[in-house]
Design an enzyme around this catalytic site. Sequence first.
Site, PDB file in Angstrom:
ATOM      1  N   LEU A  31      -4.415   7.724  -0.670  1.00 30.89           N
ATOM      2  CA  LEU A  31      -3.217   7.289   0.069  1.00 30.89           C
ATOM      3  C   LEU A  31      -3.424   7.128   1.564  1.00 30.89           C
ATOM      4  O   LEU A  31      -2.582   7.527   2.363  1.00 30.89           O
ATOM      5  CB  LEU A  31      -2.052   8.262  -0.184  1.00 30.89           C
ATOM      6  CG  LEU A  31      -1.537   8.341  -1.624  1.00 30.89           C
ATOM      7  CD1 LEU A  31      -0.487   9.434  -1.747  1.00 30.89           C
ATOM      8  CD2 LEU A  31      -0.955   7.006  -2.079  1.00 30.89           C
ATOM      9  N   LYS A  52       0.826  -1.210   0.000  1.00 31.94           N
ATOM     10  CA  LYS A  52       0.000   0.000   0.000  1.00 31.94           C
ATOM     11  C   LYS A  52       0.862   1.263   0.000  1.00 31.94           C
ATOM     12  O   LYS A  52       1.820   1.347   0.789  1.00 31.94           O
ATOM     13  CB  LYS A  52      -0.896  -0.055   1.248  1.00 31.94           C
ATOM     14  CG  LYS A  52      -1.750   1.180   1.493  1.00 31.94           C
ATOM     15  CD  LYS A  52      -2.899   1.286   0.540  1.00 31.94           C
ATOM     16  CE  LYS A  52      -3.621   2.616   0.715  1.00 31.94           C
ATOM     17  NZ  LYS A  52      -4.209   3.097  -0.536  1.00 31.94           N
ATOM     18  N   CYS A 104      -0.042   9.552  -8.160  1.00 30.04           N
ATOM     19  CA  CYS A 104      -1.360   9.401  -7.542  1.00 30.04           C
ATOM     20  C   CYS A 104      -2.249  10.582  -7.917  1.00 30.04           C
ATOM     21  O   CYS A 104      -1.930  11.728  -7.603  1.00 30.04           O
ATOM     22  CB  CYS A 104      -1.267   9.303  -6.017  1.00 30.04           C
ATOM     23  SG  CYS A 104      -2.903   9.153  -5.267  1.00 30.04           S
ATOM     24  N   ILE A 122       0.597   1.659 -16.053  1.00 30.15           N
ATOM     25  CA  ILE A 122       0.215   3.023 -15.731  1.00 30.15           C
ATOM     26  C   ILE A 122      -0.468   3.072 -14.356  1.00 30.15           C
ATOM     27  O   ILE A 122      -1.076   2.088 -13.937  1.00 30.15           O
ATOM     28  CB  ILE A 122      -0.774   3.595 -16.788  1.00 30.15           C
ATOM     29  CG1 ILE A 122      -2.010   2.702 -16.916  1.00 30.15           C
ATOM     30  CG2 ILE A 122      -0.109   3.781 -18.118  1.00 30.15           C
ATOM     31  CD1 ILE A 122      -3.117   3.260 -17.829  1.00 30.15           C
TER      32      ILE A 122
END
Lengths: 244, 303
Positions: free
Chosen positions: B73, B45, B131, B192
């Site tokens: 996140l 993660k 992100c 990607i």
Amino acid sequence: MKQGIFTVLQNRPLTADVWEMRLGGDTDAITAPGQFVNITVPGLFLRRPISVCDCEEGELTLVYKVVGKGTDALSRLTEGEELDLLTGLGNGYDLMAAGENPLLLGGGVGVPPLYWLAKKLTNAGKQVSVVLGFNRREEVFCEEAFRALGAKVAVTTVDGSYGTRGFVTDALPRDYTSVYTCGPLPMLKAVYKATRGPAFFSFEERMGCGFGACMGCTQRTKEGYKRICKDGPVLRREEILWED
Amino acid sequence: MGRLNVELCGIPLDNPVIPASGTFGYGWEFHELYDLNILGTFSFKGTTREPRFGNPTPRIAEAPSGMLNAVGLQNPGVEKVIAEELPRLKTHFHKQVMANVSGFSVEEFAETCALLDKEPQVGWLEVNISCPNVHGGGMSFGTDPKAAAAVTKAVKKVTRKPVILKLSPNVMDITEIARAVESEGADGVSLINTLMGMRIDLKSRRPVLKNRTGGLSGPAVFPVALRMVWDVAGAVKIPVIGMGGVSTAEDVIEMMLAGATAVEVGAQNLRDPFAAKTIIEELPGVMDRLGIENLREIIGGAR
């Protein structure tokens, strides 16, 4: 958690938009009322989480409201069709804290998970009180099923067309030893304020995976961040942190 | 060497299948389902220096053949990852893990990577400069070649582990970013990340996601990802990890034919928690059917 193929045994409407589906398959992973299953719906990418309404060895009952594409597709399934389910998801309700007079409060499509809970509690010899809240008479479902268990049942409707006019909090009994609830967020907040003692609240949130991997459904609590799918959907009164 | 073995930046992998960051937590939820040691590795993660809650919910939405996420996140912060997640992972995963790192400044990327550099369990650093769901960081490093190069340079200074830059598709020319990070010493690139998108709820007439926008992933993005993997593999000499909508063993082979050395599997893990396991198990049969002796020989084979 288990993944398994279930067969539709029956799928029928209870009201204009609430359906009951009975499924046959391996129910071993389902251990507590308040847990949910996550269903692969043909034509859609994400699974759809639906709470367990009743569960017996090899047979599962789901009661769901048609609110979008996923639940609409579910309502079109017929006997004999197969579905891919993840079962045994979520923590479920803690029955140990029930005491002798548990109070169950359900609002709309939050009613179904309370049925199996009421069944377990009445089987354990508890005096169960249930208050079911709906918008109007035409939307009432499951009332007789709860009565058949021997629970004391009250119904409220917002427009007063059936039972007590108002919300579940307008029909609370005076005495109870614990509170178990499931329903829309405003109802959960009202129940939180209007009740006392041990209480268990089942939350709803949009989920990605349903088993704790994607962090899509996280909520802040007094005891840190909780994934509604894995650490919930049931939160205890003491840990809830209301936002907004 | 077996038929599925590949090598990624000098570290051997039993197979090229790598669950992608953000879809696999720190491994625990999947460890309860199957033996993680069958994986090539997995990318944990996205981790930042400080703990993060992420964005307000709802932060997940359905999309045609895919999904949107705007998790933003959420993670416990690098110190807790090192103190709690890595020791727990060690009890059931005996390979090196790929550490996915994100940040909001060049310094933060470097500090987080420096801490993870000390961990023998970490094989690669996958530096997420792409992100789309965080503000004032994340993707802004991945859409500007100078910023991407600066992050690469700063991270390379603090680690001897292979550094893989995870690239954003939300750019005019992804090969420009890939070349910029390669020139600062990146050991690989992965691509990607998700494509920025949104949905509107027709009843409420409001965006479904509280963050308004989110990242699109799932089979819908596979052809876009494949095209970008092809372009980047032709533009740089460092290894490319292909990802974006990979759902089957055939998709893995297609990515490798386009030039990917290894392949990450993302959204499919959320729909099917056994996806990575199934893909690994099905690879040999699919290879037999296609006359592929071993996977190493097909990397870039369609070029």
